[in-house]
Write an enzyme that holds these catalytic residues in place. Structure first.
Site, mmCIF file in Angstrom:
data_model
loop_
_atom_site.group_PDB
_atom_site.id
_atom_site.type_symbol
_atom_site.label_atom_id
_atom_site.label_comp_id
_atom_site.label_asym_id
_atom_site.label_seq_id
_atom_site.Cartn_x
_atom_site.Cartn_y
_atom_site.Cartn_z
ATOM 1 N N TYR A 65 82.583 15.910 52.134
ATOM 2 C CA TYR A 65 81.361 15.629 51.382
ATOM 3 C C TYR A 65 81.440 14.237 50.741
ATOM 4 O O TYR A 65 82.522 13.664 50.616
ATOM 5 C CB TYR A 65 81.186 16.706 50.306
ATOM 6 C CG TYR A 65 79.769 16.823 49.793
ATOM 7 C CD1 TYR A 65 78.713 17.139 50.629
ATOM 8 C CD2 TYR A 65 79.485 16.626 48.437
ATOM 9 C CE1 TYR A 65 77.416 17.247 50.148
ATOM 10 C CE2 TYR A 65 78.196 16.742 47.944
ATOM 11 C CZ TYR A 65 77.167 17.047 48.812
ATOM 12 O OH TYR A 65 75.888 17.154 48.339
ATOM 13 N N ASN A 138 68.838 24.012 45.794
ATOM 14 C CA ASN A 138 67.909 24.109 46.929
ATOM 15 C C ASN A 138 66.434 24.049 46.545
ATOM 16 O O ASN A 138 65.676 23.275 47.146
ATOM 17 C CB ASN A 138 68.220 25.359 47.758
ATOM 18 C CG ASN A 138 69.583 25.242 48.420
ATOM 19 O OD1 ASN A 138 70.027 24.141 48.738
ATOM 20 N ND2 ASN A 138 70.254 26.358 48.618
ATOM 21 N N ASN A 164 65.390 28.779 57.694
ATOM 22 C CA ASN A 164 65.963 29.959 57.041
ATOM 23 C C ASN A 164 67.053 29.602 56.030
ATOM 24 O O ASN A 164 67.671 30.472 55.431
ATOM 25 C CB ASN A 164 66.527 30.908 58.109
ATOM 26 C CG ASN A 164 66.956 32.229 57.513
ATOM 27 O OD1 ASN A 164 66.284 32.743 56.626
ATOM 28 N ND2 ASN A 164 68.076 32.762 57.983
ATOM 29 N N PHE A 281 67.291 12.339 51.495
ATOM 30 C CA PHE A 281 67.201 12.819 50.114
ATOM 31 C C PHE A 281 68.481 13.541 49.723
ATOM 32 O O PHE A 281 68.993 14.365 50.474
ATOM 33 C CB PHE A 281 66.008 13.768 49.935
ATOM 34 C CG PHE A 281 65.865 14.214 48.504
ATOM 35 C CD1 PHE A 281 65.367 13.351 47.548
ATOM 36 C CD2 PHE A 281 66.290 15.478 48.098
ATOM 37 C CE1 PHE A 281 65.283 13.729 46.215
ATOM 38 C CE2 PHE A 281 66.210 15.869 46.771
ATOM 39 C CZ PHE A 281 65.703 14.995 45.825
#
Lengths: 341, 341
Positions: A65, A138, A164, A281
Site C-alpha cells: 500500500y 467506503n 459489489n 481518488f
C-alpha cells in the site's frame, strides 16, 4: 510510516491483531496482548466495538500500500469504538461517545486503544453499529466520487465496475438517493442472479457482467439512459478500458482501486476527440486535506432516511480472525468481514 | 463530414490538390483544376498564399482522422490567403485582408477558393507570411495547453515529447515567454546536437533523448528545477508513460497527438496516490466551442515581440507537392513543409 503501537507504561491490556513483518495476512497476523500506555492529558481510552477488513487493510499488511505503519503494528484502518476514559485536557470527545479514526494507519483491530483525542472523530449516537463501523472509508469514497468530478443531475447515468464492493454498494445507494441511474458491472459467478437481485433492491438500475460490456446489447441500454458522465473504476486493466469506451464525450473516469493489478490503457483518440478525463481518488488524502465533518453529516442523513445501509456484512469475533481474513481474501467476496471485539 | 468542394456555375479556376479516395497521400493526392463557384452575397473569393502540411492533414487523407470531408475533397486544413473579392452582404472581411480558415476541413491546398465569409478569420496585416500560414493550429494548441490545464507560474516546469513538432516548437517559445522551464524530449537522430542547439535558441531549458527519460540522471535534473506540473504528449505509448512518471503530485498530462499509434498506459497508483490527471486536447473542438479572436491576439503580440517564430519551414511550390508530401511523412521531420501557391 506511522507508529501505531506505542510502548508506554502499563495501564491495562488490549487484545490485538498484530503483525511484525509484511506478508500474507493469514501468515503474519497474530492474536496478541498489548500493554496499553497510560492515558495522557490529551488522549482517550477507546473500547473498539467493530472493525471491518477492507482491501486496503490487506494491501497494507502485504506491504504493497502507499502508506505503511512502522512495524510491529496493529492491523485495520477503520472501525467504531466507544470512549471509556478521557485525559484532563480533552474537549473534543467525551466518555460514551462513539468515535472513528480520523486517519488511516491507527490500527483498529484491537479491543482497547489509547489514541490522541485529535485522532478521533465523533459520530452521532443513533447510527447502527455496522453502519458506523464501515462509514469512514467506503461510503466517504463513494460520496466524494459522485460529488467532486462531474455535476450529476437526476436522470444522469454513472457506470461502475466492482459494483459489489463496499464502495460499489455505497455508490448504488447514494446515486439512487440523487435520482442518478447506475450501470453496475460485476464478474460472472455462481450466485449472479441473487447478487443482481440484492444490488437492485439497493437501487441499482442495471447489473451486468464484465463480458456484457463488450457486447452490442450495450447500445440498446443507451437508448433508454443517457451515456454515463462518470465511470468509477475499482478494477483497472481491461475492465477500466471498457468503462471508458461507454462514457459520453467530456465524461470522467475516476479510479479508486486496482483489484486486477493491471494498469489502465487509454486510447489516445478517447482523450483527444472525446475529451474523456482520467482521474484518481484516494479518500485518505482527501480527508487529510479537507477533514470529515460535512461529509459524515451528509452520510448520516442518508442512513437515518433509510437510503444508505452498510454493505452486506458477516460479523466475526476477533478470536476467529483467521476465518475472517480467509473470507476477506476469497476472489468472490459476497459479504464484508467485520471483526467484533 | 463536410463538403469542401462545391460544384457551382463557373467563375474562374483553381489549381488544387484533390483526393477522390482515402489512402496514402503520395498515391491519392492529384494536382487538378477546379471550377470555382460564382461569388454569393455572403461569400468571399480568397487567393491562398501559403498552406502547411500538418500531421492531421495526412491522417485526414488516410481516412484515419476524427473528422473527414466528403469526397472528392481538397487537402489541407490550415493556411493563409488574401481576400480578392467579397459578396454584397459581407461585412466581416474586406478586399486585401489576410484570412485563415475558422474550422478544419475547408481545403487549403489550392490557389483560389470561394468560402462563406463566416468561415474566415481576419489576421492583422503585420504578421509575416510563414507565421500567418502556421498560426491557426499548432501555436493555438500550444497556447491553450499551457493556459487551460494547470496554472503555470514563472519558475514552474513543463515536460513534453515530440518537442521538435510544430506544437512542440510553439510550446518551447510560449513557455519561455512566460518564464516557464521546458524539458523537451526528442527521439535520437543523426543531427541531434544541431536540433538541440536550435531548440535551445528558441528557449528550451533542456533537450533530452527518449532513452534519457528512463535514466537515473533525470533525478539530477529535478534538483535544479521543480518536477513538472504539466506534461504535453504528442506521441503516446511508452513515451507518454515515462512523461507521466516524472510529473509532480497533482500534475496533469495533456495528450494532443498519438504519433506512435499506441495507447497510453497509466499505472493505477499514479491516479490514486499521486492524483495525476490524464486529459486530452483538440484545438478544432476548442475553436468550435470558444472561437478564435483573443487567442490570435495573444499569439500575434508574441510574434510582434519576437518571442514566437514559425517552426523551421521549407517552402515548396504547390506543383512540387509530391516532394513536400514525401518530406512531411519522413520519420524524422526536421522542417515543416509549406506549400506556396
Amino acid at each position: 510510516r506511522k507508529k501505531n503501537l506505542r510502548l508506554f507504561p502499563l495501564a491495562g491490556e488490549s487484545t490485538a491483531l498484530v503483525y511484525t513483518t509484511h506478508g500474507e495476512p493469514s501468515q503474519v497476523i497474530k492474536l496478541g496482548t498489548l500493554q496499553l500506555p497510560s492515558l495522557g492529558d490529551k488522549s482517550a481510552l477507546v473500547k473498539m466495538l467493530a472493525a471491518p477488513i477492507n482491501p486496503s487493510d490487506i494491501n497494507m499488511i502485504q506491504g504493497t500500500y502507499a502508506i505503511l505503519p512502522d512495524l510491529p503494528a496493529v492491523g485495520g484502518n477503520e472501525g467504531v469504538g466507544q470512549v471509556i476514559e478521557v485525559g484532563s485536557k480533552v474537549k473534543t470527545v467525551k466518555v460514551g461517545d462513539w468515535v472513528i479514526p480520523r486517519d488511516a494507519g491507527l490500527g483498529t483491530w484491537q479491543t482497547l486503544v489509547v489514541l490522541s483525542a485529535d485522532d478521533l472523530v465523533t459520530l452521532p449516537s443513533d447510527i447502527p453499529l455496522l453502519s458506523a463501523a464501515t462509514l469512514g472509508v467506503n461510503p466517504c469514497t463513494a460520496l466524494r466520487m459522485l460529488s467532486d468530478f462531474e455535476e450529476l443531475k437526476p436522470g444522469d447515468t454513472v457506470i461502475q465496475n466492482a459494483a459489489n464492493s463496499g464502495v460499489g454498494q455505497a455508490v448504488i445507494q447514494i446515486a439512487a438517493a440523487k435520482g442518478v441511474h447506475t450501470i453496475n458491472v460485476v464478474r460472472d459467478r455462481p450466485d449472479l442472479s441473487q447478487l443482481t437481485d440484492r444490488l437492485k433492491v439497493m437501487g441499482a438500475t442495471h447489473v451486468i457482467k464484465e463480458e456484457t460490456l463488450r457486447r452490442p446489447e450495450m447500445k440498446e441500454l443507451f437508448k433508454f439512459y443517457p451515456r454515463p458522465k462518470l465511470a468509477l473504476n475499482g478494477v483497472g486493466g481491461k475492465s477500466a478500458t471498457e468503462l471508458l469506451r461507454h462514457l459520453q464525450s467530456g465524461g470522467t473516469m475516476v479510479t479508486y482501486g486496482g483489484m486486477a493489478k493491471q494498469p489502465i490503457t487509454v486510447p489516445v483518440s478517447a482523450l483527444i476527440f472525446k475529451d474523456v478525463k482520467v482521474r484518481g481518488f484516494w479518500v485518505t488524502q482527501w480527508k487529510r486535506n479537507h477533514g470529515h465533518s460535512n461529509m459524515l453529516d451528509e452520510l448520516c442523513t442518508l442512513i437515518r432516511a433509510g437510503k444508505l445501509s452498510p454493505p452486506a456484512c458477516t460479523e466475526v469475533s476477533i478470536k476467529d480472525f483467521h476465518k475472517a481474513l480467509d473470507n476477506a481474501m476469497k476472489p468472490y467476496i459476497s459479504t464484508k468481514q467485520v471483526l467484533v471485539m
